[in-house]
Write a protein that holds these residues in place. Structure first.
Motif, PDB file in Angstrom:
ATOM      1  N   TRP A  74       0.848  -1.186   0.000  1.00 38.15           N
ATOM      2  CA  TRP A  74       0.000   0.000   0.000  1.00 38.15           C
ATOM      3  C   TRP A  74       0.882   1.233   0.000  1.00 38.15           C
ATOM      4  O   TRP A  74       1.768   1.391   0.846  1.00 38.15           O
ATOM      5  CB  TRP A  74      -0.900   0.018   1.236  1.00 38.15           C
ATOM      6  CG  TRP A  74      -1.956  -1.045   1.259  1.00 38.15           C
ATOM      7  CD1 TRP A  74      -2.440  -1.754   0.202  1.00 38.15           C
ATOM      8  CD2 TRP A  74      -2.666  -1.508   2.411  1.00 38.15           C
ATOM      9  NE1 TRP A  74      -3.405  -2.633   0.613  1.00 38.15           N
ATOM     10  CE2 TRP A  74      -3.568  -2.509   1.966  1.00 38.15           C
ATOM     11  CE3 TRP A  74      -2.628  -1.191   3.765  1.00 38.15           C
ATOM     12  CZ2 TRP A  74      -4.426  -3.181   2.834  1.00 38.15           C
ATOM     13  CZ3 TRP A  74      -3.485  -1.855   4.632  1.00 38.15           C
ATOM     14  CH2 TRP A  74      -4.373  -2.830   4.170  1.00 38.15           C
ATOM     15  N   PRO A  76       0.460   5.243   0.249  1.00 36.71           N
ATOM     16  CA  PRO A  76      -0.464   6.373   0.466  1.00 36.71           C
ATOM     17  C   PRO A  76      -0.134   7.527  -0.473  1.00 36.71           C
ATOM     18  O   PRO A  76       1.028   7.808  -0.750  1.00 36.71           O
ATOM     19  CB  PRO A  76      -0.209   6.756   1.929  1.00 36.71           C
ATOM     20  CG  PRO A  76       1.190   6.309   2.200  1.00 36.71           C
ATOM     21  CD  PRO A  76       1.396   5.063   1.371  1.00 36.71           C
ATOM     22  N   TRP A  78      -0.042  11.085  -0.454  1.00 36.57           N
ATOM     23  CA  TRP A  78      -0.088  12.290   0.353  1.00 36.57           C
ATOM     24  C   TRP A  78      -0.324  13.510  -0.524  1.00 36.57           C
ATOM     25  O   TRP A  78      -0.021  13.520  -1.718  1.00 36.57           O
ATOM     26  CB  TRP A  78       1.207  12.450   1.143  1.00 36.57           C
ATOM     27  CG  TRP A  78       1.372  11.400   2.188  1.00 36.57           C
ATOM     28  CD1 TRP A  78       2.275  10.374   2.194  1.00 36.57           C
ATOM     29  CD2 TRP A  78       0.593  11.247   3.382  1.00 36.57           C
ATOM     30  NE1 TRP A  78       2.108   9.596   3.317  1.00 36.57           N
ATOM     31  CE2 TRP A  78       1.084  10.111   4.063  1.00 36.57           C
ATOM     32  CE3 TRP A  78      -0.472  11.962   3.938  1.00 36.57           C
ATOM     33  CZ2 TRP A  78       0.546   9.681   5.267  1.00 36.57           C
ATOM     34  CZ3 TRP A  78      -1.010  11.530   5.150  1.00 36.57           C
ATOM     35  CH2 TRP A  78      -0.497  10.404   5.805  1.00 36.57           C
ATOM     36  N   THR A 124      -7.538   4.611   4.219  1.00 43.52           N
ATOM     37  CA  THR A 124      -6.879   5.928   4.219  1.00 43.52           C
ATOM     38  C   THR A 124      -6.617   6.414   5.640  1.00 43.52           C
ATOM     39  O   THR A 124      -5.559   6.970   5.926  1.00 43.52           O
ATOM     40  CB  THR A 124      -7.716   6.969   3.445  1.00 43.52           C
ATOM     41  OG1 THR A 124      -9.014   7.061   4.022  1.00 43.52           O
ATOM     42  CG2 THR A 124      -7.836   6.593   1.975  1.00 43.52           C
ATOM     43  N   PHE A 127      -3.474   5.390   7.720  1.00 44.91           N
ATOM     44  CA  PHE A 127      -2.192   6.055   7.468  1.00 44.91           C
ATOM     45  C   PHE A 127      -2.110   7.417   8.152  1.00 44.91           C
ATOM     46  O   PHE A 127      -1.223   8.209   7.853  1.00 44.91           O
ATOM     47  CB  PHE A 127      -1.967   6.231   5.964  1.00 44.91           C
ATOM     48  CG  PHE A 127      -1.575   4.975   5.252  1.00 44.91           C
ATOM     49  CD1 PHE A 127      -0.241   4.588   5.198  1.00 44.91           C
ATOM     50  CD2 PHE A 127      -2.525   4.172   4.650  1.00 44.91           C
ATOM     51  CE1 PHE A 127       0.136   3.428   4.548  1.00 44.91           C
ATOM     52  CE2 PHE A 127      -2.170   3.015   3.999  1.00 44.91           C
ATOM     53  CZ  PHE A 127      -0.835   2.634   3.947  1.00 44.91           C
ATOM     54  N   HIS A 133      -4.722  12.423   6.779  1.00 45.63           N
ATOM     55  CA  HIS A 133      -4.536  11.150   6.097  1.00 45.63           C
ATOM     56  C   HIS A 133      -4.635  11.365   4.585  1.00 45.63           C
ATOM     57  O   HIS A 133      -5.178  12.379   4.129  1.00 45.63           O
ATOM     58  CB  HIS A 133      -5.563  10.118   6.573  1.00 45.63           C
ATOM     59  CG  HIS A 133      -6.973  10.619   6.616  1.00 45.63           C
ATOM     60  ND1 HIS A 133      -7.761  10.750   5.498  1.00 45.63           N
ATOM     61  CD2 HIS A 133      -7.719  11.039   7.656  1.00 45.63           C
ATOM     62  CE1 HIS A 133      -8.947  11.218   5.836  1.00 45.63           C
ATOM     63  NE2 HIS A 133      -8.950  11.412   7.139  1.00 45.63           N
ATOM     64  N   PRO A 134      -4.104  10.429   3.804  1.00 45.71           N
ATOM     65  CA  PRO A 134      -4.137  10.601   2.347  1.00 45.71           C
ATOM     66  C   PRO A 134      -5.557  10.496   1.812  1.00 45.71           C
ATOM     67  O   PRO A 134      -6.409   9.840   2.414  1.00 45.71           O
ATOM     68  CB  PRO A 134      -3.262   9.447   1.839  1.00 45.71           C
ATOM     69  CG  PRO A 134      -3.378   8.410   2.903  1.00 45.71           C
ATOM     70  CD  PRO A 134      -3.473   9.162   4.201  1.00 45.71           C
ATOM     71  N   VAL A 137      -5.171   5.594  -1.500  1.00 46.49           N
ATOM     72  CA  VAL A 137      -4.038   4.695  -1.305  1.00 46.49           C
ATOM     73  C   VAL A 137      -3.886   3.845  -2.567  1.00 46.49           C
ATOM     74  O   VAL A 137      -4.872   3.293  -3.072  1.00 46.49           O
ATOM     75  CB  VAL A 137      -4.237   3.778  -0.082  1.00 46.49           C
ATOM     76  CG1 VAL A 137      -3.109   2.757   0.028  1.00 46.49           C
ATOM     77  CG2 VAL A 137      -4.328   4.617   1.198  1.00 46.49           C
TER      78      VAL A 137
END
Length: 199
Positions: A74, A76, A78, A124, A127, A133-134, A137
């Motif tokens: 995974w 993320p 950002w 999400t 993370f 959080h993003p 993902v």
């Protein structure tokens, strides 16, 4: 200019691959590859789409990807500049390649496979960093995993050099395209701006 236009001529020029360059390839993340990738805070994500190819640098202040199992990672997404070139490509063509680099290590670990984009809230939010959080993902399914020969990084002396002096700045790049842009002011806050944009 002499152009090679068929595989037979190309293979005749280079000859057979070294046996170890084929033997090192695995369809899954072995313990050694897991250890290496867990140490990586930087990866280049390569994608392909109708408009062409894209290679995007991705970084984090910890492991740049989360290893889920022997074939799943995974990554993320950002906050960035919202061009979302890589994400557009993944939605339309799932083929991806990842190239992980670790400062001081001369080998590079590469993964070829496919990817999908998940916006599942549980994923999400897992993370979360600094309360954020993003938005999505990237779920990567590995098909080939292997390390790259160290010659390129050793030849370039990448980790021992600092050739940045005198290079154009981020502000200069933008001003070259947008004449009225205040590149100097932009550059003064650029490191802090870039870090803040991640969150």
């Amino acid at each position: 200019m002499q152009i090679i236009e068929d595989i037979e001529r190309l293979e005749a020029l280079y000859g057979a691959p070294a046996p170890n360059s084929v033997a090192k390839v695995t369809p899954r993340l072995t313990p050694h590859y897991r250890t290496w990738i867990d140490a990586a805070r930087f990866v280049i994500l390569s994608t392909v789409g109708p408009e062409g190819t894209d290679a995007s640098p991705r970084g984090d202040d910890g492991p740049v990807v989360r290893i889920v199992d022997d074939t799943t990672l995974w990554l993320p997404d950002w906050r960035g500049n919202n061009r979302i070139d890589s994400l557009r490509n993944i939605v339309r063509d799932g083929r991806v390649s990842l190239m992980f680099m670790v400062p001081g290590a001369h080998s590079v670990v590469r993964i070829n496979g496919t990817a999908k984009l998940s916006v599942d809230p549980d994923l999400t939010e897992s993370f979360e960093q600094k309360g954020r959080h993003p938005k999505s993902v990237i779920v990567v399914s590995a098909e080939e995993v292997y390390f790259q020969c160290a010659k390129a990084l050793m030849r370039s002396d990448l980790w021992a050099r600092d050739d940045a002096e005198g290079l154009p700045t981020a502000g200069a790049f933008i001003k070259e395209m947008v004449a009225e842009f205040d590149g100097d002011t932009y550059d003064k806050g650029y490191p802090e701006y870039a870090k803040a944009k991640m969150w």
